[in-house]
Each structure stands twice: as structure tokens, then as C-alpha cells.
Write a protein that holds these residues in place. Structure first.
Motif, mmCIF file in Angstrom:
data_model
loop_
_atom_site.group_PDB
_atom_site.id
_atom_site.type_symbol
_atom_site.label_atom_id
_atom_site.label_comp_id
_atom_site.label_asym_id
_atom_site.label_seq_id
_atom_site.Cartn_x
_atom_site.Cartn_y
_atom_site.Cartn_z
ATOM 1 N N CYS A 280 36.227 49.196 17.101
ATOM 2 C CA CYS A 280 36.454 48.185 18.135
ATOM 3 C C CYS A 280 37.927 48.222 18.528
ATOM 4 C CB CYS A 280 36.070 46.812 17.578
ATOM 5 S SG CYS A 280 36.150 45.478 18.776
ATOM 6 N N PRO A 281 38.273 48.670 19.723
ATOM 7 C CA PRO A 281 39.689 48.830 20.092
ATOM 8 C C PRO A 281 40.388 47.502 20.307
ATOM 9 C CG PRO A 281 38.284 49.262 21.984
ATOM 10 C CD PRO A 281 37.357 49.077 20.810
ATOM 11 N N GLY A 282 41.712 47.526 20.150
ATOM 12 C CA GLY A 282 42.525 46.342 20.363
ATOM 13 C C GLY A 282 43.155 46.318 21.738
ATOM 14 N N ASN B 37 33.169 49.559 23.922
ATOM 15 C CA ASN B 37 33.933 48.783 24.897
ATOM 16 C C ASN B 37 33.350 47.385 24.992
ATOM 17 O OD1 ASN B 37 35.839 50.783 25.896
ATOM 18 N ND2 ASN B 37 34.047 51.827 26.745
ATOM 19 N N TYR B 38 34.125 46.466 25.517
ATOM 20 C CA TYR B 38 33.651 45.096 25.706
ATOM 21 C C TYR B 38 34.467 44.445 26.817
ATOM 22 C CZ TYR B 38 37.656 44.287 22.549
ATOM 23 O OH TYR B 38 38.893 44.289 21.956
ATOM 24 N N LEU C 275 32.359 48.450 10.210
ATOM 25 C CA LEU C 275 32.972 47.941 11.431
ATOM 26 C C LEU C 275 34.493 47.958 11.254
ATOM 27 C CD1 LEU C 275 32.702 46.651 14.216
ATOM 28 C CD2 LEU C 275 32.464 44.414 13.092
ATOM 29 N N TRP C 276 35.187 48.657 12.157
ATOM 30 C CA TRP C 276 36.624 48.887 12.032
ATOM 31 C C TRP C 276 37.296 48.476 13.330
ATOM 32 C CZ3 TRP C 276 38.870 54.573 11.810
ATOM 33 C CH2 TRP C 276 40.264 54.510 11.637
ATOM 34 N N GLY C 277 38.438 47.778 13.210
ATOM 35 C CA GLY C 277 39.201 47.423 14.388
ATOM 36 C C GLY C 277 40.673 47.285 14.071
#
Length: 534
Positions: free
Chosen positions: A131-133, A162-163, A208-210
Motif C-alpha cells: 500500500c503506497p504512501g 492504488n486507492y 500487508l505492507w505499507g
């Protein structure tokens, strides 16, 4: 022949033919995968496969703007997934390799999947969902920085998601409940759960990684029953939990300012949906908190909102109360996280008087305890360096310690802590970060994408990058960063009786850096914006 019998036999014949074709494609063409919505065709490289731009929801535009994500419409022909899609609506300022070179669109709910070349539906491989920052307003997973080739070469499937961002993802009014960006993340996790087996992945071994806002998202998923069933381990890099998720009143206040600036009535959803993407982005940029109100809200004006349904509480509160999801977890931060934020906030020097004023705004009741530990520079000198230290500790390092210790108190699963201190040999694009280890500096090493980011690293740094990737692969595969691929030092878990931190540099070491820390002890008494007040 009986008409009903004829139709039944015809139906069986068609299905047998389709099954044979499906089997043929599956067994002979590695570029083909079958999702529940239809077949897709990706790219087969020498060492891996990649499927770019797989839709996990319908485009959230028009009547679907500010609606919960909806399943994609199934397709009949094989869909080409050989090029990345545009980033979600934003004004990206993260630089080359982190901002999309393809463009920007509201039609952005796509994900990319990287797999080993020989992965098949029976492979049962571990999966990482990244999950990108980007402060919930910028960023995308479809960029060179997050290329998953190295993970695929180590028999791990990487999914970049993406979100929706900014007002598109987190506007909240009486008519618009908000949290759409967070629900997009949930929808992507649901897609992985239902479809990843077709790519060779194990839906029961998902990590889950962010990083940054992505890590804030991970911590939020650890509180939410909406996503809990879709992942089994978590990795949180540089999560600024002190800033906090928005409460409903704060979110509504920012949203009303936005609506007034865009020229719609607050109850006119048709007007809002009729505005162009650029008009929305223009109005979004005019919303700013007052300096004397909540200056820390400027970091994430638009973010997930605690609504007691989708998101029940602050992640720090969940850790304190033992209500965070109990899964194997990695938590950590970078040594000089806050420098780029402080120097972007003030491009000229901050004088001692200005510094003390800022401290009084952020810590109105604790400034007498804070200033002796973070003293102003002498008259005539710049206070941005000491302000960077204070903000680094308050937003990242010390709340990290608080979260970590409360997490371990209530956890049975292993929890690992790191502090990244390495300074890259390459020049930083942001001058104040030269010679420092700034926010996000570590990512190209963990992903092994430094060449794609045009970073000419030393042999020692390349070896470090290999080791860091191995730690993540081992964790995703075995829920233990030490088991599997070779790593330079054993990274012990934090326990109720032992604090240990992996200090990441070209020669990594393990030390206890959290037990005795006067600065963090003092910042703990701020209760991190009163989120965890006794």
C-alpha cells in the motif's frame, strides 16, 4: 430428441469446450491468468511474470464518484494487462520514479501483480500486498520504485495497489460518509483473497505492507473488521500515528471548507459530481488548517475518518487497549524522518523565538518539559535542525516505541522492530537530506529498485539491499525474518521482557534502543495529541 435434453447436452458441450480451452491456456501460456471477472494476459520475462493494471473495482467516476467501490464488470475476451494504469487523481510532488509518468485519472482502481515465471495455480506462494504512501493525497503503486521483480525472483508474489486520494477518497459530509480510499484498499485485499490463487498465490498467507500513509493504513486495517480476514501478517514502515485519523467533526469541517471553495451547496451532490477532476483538485488545495488551530493536521488534511463502523478507533488506542489484530508484525522508522517536512514547511531559517512559539502551539501544556530536551539554537542560528529532531521523535520514533510496547503487551504473535540509519552514497534530490537518512530513503533498497531510481550504489549498499529484501521475503514466507534466505544478523523479536531493535546500516547490528530514552519518556506524557490519555 427432447428439446430440454438437447439444450442440456448443448450446455454441457459448451462448458466442456470452455474448460478444455481454459485448461489449455492455463497449462501452455504463462502470460494468461483467469480472474473471477475474466481472463487476462500479462508479460512473461526471463525470471518472472507481471500483470499490470488489473481492475479490482469499477472506475469511481461520474455517478460512482464518492460511492463505495463496486466489483468490475466481467469481460469475455482476454484483457491485455501489459501496461500500467494512470495514478489516482492528485497533484503529485514526489519526484521521478515515485510519481506516475503515464498520467492522472479518476479511473484508477487497478493493481499490478508480480509472480515467479513458473508460478501456477498449484504453487501456493506467499503474497505481499503493498500500500503506497503519500499523505493520503499523492502516490501510486504503479511506479518504478515499487517494481516487484526482486520479490518474484525469490518466490513471493507482490501486489501493488492504488486507492482514491484527497477529497476523492476521504471527503466526509452529511451526504458523503467518506473513507472511500480506505474501502478501496479493502476491496483490493478482497480481490487478492478471491483471485490470487490463479497467479500461484496462497490467499491464507498474505502480508500487508505499507510506508508512511500506507503504513498508517496498515495500522488502521489492524483495527478494522472489514479487512481483517484478508491478511495474516503486517509490515509498517514510518507510520506517523501521532497525527491521528480524523474524527468526524474535524473531517466535516475541512470538507465544508472544500465545498464552499468549489462553489457548491453543501447538500448538492449533483453539483459536486459535476465538477471536473481539475476543479476538485484546485478546490482541495485551498483548504489549509490555521497555524494556531491544529498545525499537525496539515500533514494529512484528507485521511481516513473514525466512524465507529468501518474504522472503530485510533490505531494507538487499539494498541493500548489490546484491540489491534494479533498477527506477526514488523514495525520501524528511519533516523531522520522529519527533515524534509520541516524544511518544506519553512524554506528560510526558523529563529529561536519562532521555534519556541511553534513548540508552544504544538505542546501548549508540556513546553516546559519539552524545551530543555530540545533546546533552541543560539540567537542568530537556524532552529530547523532541532525542530526536525523534535518532530521526528514526536511523529515517528517515540510514538513508534509507544505503539510497539503496547502492541507486544497484548500480542502472542512475534513483533520485530527496526531503525534504518543508513545514509546513501548517492546525492539526495532534496538538499537538506544530503548526508541524512530521510523519510522514504530505505524503499529502493528494500525493493531492490535502486537502478530503476538511477541510484549508483556502492557494492556494500547493494549487498545491504539484498539482505533487506531477504528479511522481507523470509517474513512473508515464514513470519520470521531470519528463516529462509541468508541474512547478515539474527533479528530477534521484541518480547514483554526484552526490547531489541535491528539497526540497519551496511553493517547491521541489534541493540536495545527503546528502553532508556528521556526524550521519548517526556513525549509519552503528551499522550500523542491526547489519543491515549489515561
Amino acid at each position: 430428441m427432447n428439446k430440454i435434453l438437447f439444450i442440456t447436452l448443448l450446455f454441457l458441450f459448451i462448458n466442456i469446450s470452455l474448460a478444455k480451452r481454459r485448461s489449455y491456456l492455463t497449462n501452455t501460456d504463462a502470460s494468461i491468468a483467469f480472474t473471477e471477472y475474466g481472463a487476462i494476459k500479462g508479460l512473461v520475462r526471463d525470471t518472472h511474470r507481471v500483470f499490470y493494471g488489473i481492475p479490482f473495482a469499477q472506475p469511481p467516476e461520474g455517478r460512482l464518484r464518492w460511492e463505495v467501490p463496486i466489483d468490475p464488470i466481467p469481460w469475455t475476451n482476454i484483457k491485455e494487462t501489459t501496461t500500467q494504469k494512470k495514478q489516482c487523481a492528485q497533484r503529485c510532488n514526489l519526484g521521478p520514479g515515485v510519481c506516475s509518468s503515464i498520467g492522472t485519472s479518476e479511473d484508477c482502481l487497478y493493481l499490478d501483480v508480480f509472480t515467479p515465471k513458473d508460478a501456477n495455480p498449484d504453487s501456493n506462494l506467499p503474497v505481499i500486498v503493498y500500500c503506497p504512501g503519500g499523505a493520503f493525497t499523492v502516490g501510486t503503486g504503479a511506479v518504478p520504485l515499487y517494481d516487484g521483480t526482486k520479490f518474484a525472483q525469490s518466490n513471493v508474489i507482490l501486489v501493488n495497489i492504488n486507492y482514491r486520494l484527497g477529497t476523492f477518497g476521504f471527503l466526509r459530509t452529511d451526504l458523503i460518509p467518506g473513507n472511500y480510499g480506505f474501502l478501496d484498499q479493502v476491496k483490493a485485499l478482497e480481490w487478492v483473497n478471491k483471485n490470487i490463487a490463479a497467479f500461484g498465490g496462497n490467499k491464507n498467507k498474505v502480508t500487508l505492507w505499507g510506508e508512511s500513509a500506507g503504513a498508517f493504513s496498515v495500522a488502521t486495517h489492524l483495527t478494522s473488521t472489514y479487512s481483517r480476514q484478508y491478511f495474516h501478517a503486517a509490515i509498517s514502515f514510518s507510520s506517523p500515528l501521532t497525527i491521528g485519523l480524523k474524527d468526524k467533526a474535524t473531517a466535516r469541517g475541512f470538507s465544508e471548507k472544500f465545498i464552499d471553495n468549489i462553489g457548491c451547496k453543501r447538500d448538492d451532490l449533483s453539483c459536486l459530481r459535476g465538477k471536473s477532476m481539475e476543479e476538485v483538485l484546485d478546490a482541495q488545495e485551498t483548504v489549509r488548517p490555521g497555524l494556531t488551530d491544529s498545525p499537525l493536521d496539515a500533514f494529512t488534511i484528507w485521511s481516513p475518518v473514525i466512524d465507529e463502523v468501518i474504522i472503530p478507533m485510533q490505531p494507538l488506542v487499539a494498541a493500548k487497549l489490546g484491540k489491534a489484530y494479533d498477527v506477526p508484525t514488523i514495525i520501524g522508522n528511519v533516523k531522520d524522518e522529519a527533515i524534509q517536512f520541516v524544511y518544506a514547511f519553512s524554506q528560510s531559517i526558523i529563529k529561536p523565538l519562532e521555534y519556541r512559539f511553534l513548540v508552544s502551539i504544538v505542546f501548549p501544556l508540556q513546553q516546559s518539559n519539552i524545551l530543555p530536551l530540545y533546546p533552541a539554537a543560539p540567537i542568530g542560528q537556524d532552529c530547523r535542525p532541532i525542530l526536525s529532531e523534535l518532530m521526528n521523535d514526536y511523529l515517528f520514533r517515540c510514538q513508534d516505541r509507544y505503539y510497539l510496547n503496547r502492541f507486544v503487551d497484548h500480542h502472542n504473535s512475534p513483533v520485530y522492530h527496526y531503525n534504518y540509519v543508513h545514509v546513501k552514497s548517492t546525492e539526495h534530490a532534496f538538499e537538506p537530506c544530503d548526508g541524512k537518512s530521510c523519510h522514504g530513503n530505505e524503499l529502493s533498497l528494500f525493493f531492490n529498485t535502486y537502478e530503476k531510481m538511477n541510484e549508483n550504489l556502492t557494492p556494500d549498499e547493494r549487498e545491504l539491499a539484498e539482505d533487506l529484501n531477504n528479511y522481507i521475503v523470509n517474513f512473508a514466507t515464514n513470519h520470521n525474518p531470519n528463516t529462509g534466505l541468508p541474512v547478515p544478523v539474527n533479528w530477534p523479536a521484541v518480547t514483554k521482557t526484552r526490547n531489541s531493535t535491528l539497526i540497519i546500516d551496511v553493517d547491521p547490528v541489534v541493540r536495545d534502543v527503546t528502553t532508556n530514552d528521556a526524550r521519548c519518556d517526556a513525549l509519552d506524557l503528551t499522550y500523542y495529541r491526547n489519543q491515549v490519555r489515561p
